[in-house]
Every structure is written in structure tokens, then in C-alpha cells.
Scaffold this motif. Sequence first.
Motif, PDB file in Angstrom:
ATOM      1  N   LEU A  57      46.180  45.535  50.301  1.00  0.00           N
ATOM      2  CA  LEU A  57      45.776  45.195  51.777  1.00  0.00           C
ATOM      3  C   LEU A  57      45.075  46.803  52.776  1.00  0.00           C
ATOM      4  CD1 LEU A  57      48.697  42.719  52.641  1.00  0.00           C
ATOM      5  CD2 LEU A  57      46.068  42.540  51.641  1.00  0.00           C
ATOM      6  N   GLN A  58      46.101  48.072  52.182  1.00  0.00           N
ATOM      7  CA  GLN A  58      45.307  49.399  52.998  1.00  0.00           C
ATOM      8  C   GLN A  58      44.539  49.641  52.317  1.00  0.00           C
ATOM      9  OE1 GLN A  58      47.400  50.455  55.162  1.00  0.00           O
ATOM     10  NE2 GLN A  58      45.552  51.948  54.906  1.00  0.00           N
ATOM     11  N   ALA A  59      43.878  48.900  50.925  1.00  0.00           N
ATOM     12  CA  ALA A  59      42.340  49.780  50.080  1.00  0.00           C
ATOM     13  C   ALA A  59      41.441  48.595  51.036  1.00  0.00           C
ATOM     14  CB  ALA A  59      42.185  49.381  49.151  1.00  0.00           C
ATOM     15  N   ILE A  60      41.894  47.422  51.845  1.00  0.00           N
ATOM     16  CA  ILE A  60      41.261  46.694  52.783  1.00  0.00           C
ATOM     17  C   ILE A  60      40.762  47.111  53.792  1.00  0.00           C
ATOM     18  CG2 ILE A  60      40.412  44.162  53.165  1.00  0.00           C
ATOM     19  CD1 ILE A  60      42.341  43.241  50.547  1.00  0.00           C
ATOM     20  N   VAL A  61      42.052  47.940  54.047  1.00  0.00           N
ATOM     21  CA  VAL A  61      41.478  48.094  55.895  1.00  0.00           C
ATOM     22  C   VAL A  61      40.949  49.435  55.758  1.00  0.00           C
ATOM     23  CG1 VAL A  61      42.997  49.289  57.486  1.00  0.00           C
ATOM     24  CG2 VAL A  61      43.962  46.814  56.383  1.00  0.00           C
ATOM     25  N   ASP A  62      41.649  49.907  54.752  1.00  0.00           N
ATOM     26  CA  ASP A  62      40.907  51.900  54.531  1.00  0.00           C
ATOM     27  C   ASP A  62      38.569  51.755  54.574  1.00  0.00           C
ATOM     28  OD1 ASP A  62      42.694  52.833  55.197  1.00  0.00           O
ATOM     29  OD2 ASP A  62      43.109  53.459  52.340  1.00  0.00           O
TER      30      ASP A  62
END
Length: 106
Positions: free
Chosen positions: A89-94
Motif C-alpha cells: 500500500l505504501q508503494a502505491i502511495v509513493d
Amino acid sequence: MSGPRVDEVIHHPTRLALVGFLSGCHEAEFGAVRDYCGISDASVSRIVSALEEAGYVKVRKGYVGKRPRTWLALTPAGRTALADHLAALQAIVDSAARAAAQPPQA
């Protein structure tokens, strides 16, 4: 997109809330999990069955006095799955933030 992948077993918001709650404790009584998630006993049972089948949750049954109780705990595999899911999820946000920071191409 390569890298961490969203975990389909815990992706649903209620499953994610339940796993997230369990990640903060050694184990939790069924009723505490139900109340935190704001769902019915039947919903907790269905979710826990799916998570137990995936190897993410361990169920322990016992008694307090003469009253039956059920305790739930996140397994090491469940903790790893949650960490990997949150990383995805953090990779998507980044990725979205990087894309938004790019100047428009003409």
C-alpha cells in the motif's frame, strides 16, 4: 508495478482492521475483536475462519470460570503478511506521489 503485492486475503477493510488490531497484542478475546471491528459474531467467525485457513490467525478456546471463551492471535505468517501488505500500500502511495510531482509532458 513490481515489488510488494497487496494481500488478497487481508485486503478487505474489515479483515485488515481485524488483522491490524491483532497485530497490536499477543492475543485478544473474541468479544474485544468484535467490538473493535464493530461487526457481528457471525462476521468475526467467517473472517477468522478465512484468516485461520490462510495461516494468519491462531484460535485458542478455553474457559474463564464456567464460561467458554475464544482468543485470537496473529501468527508469524500473519504478521509478515500484514507487513508486506502495508508495504504494498505504501508503494502505491509513493508511486502516486512521484507521478503527481512529475511535470506534465507536452
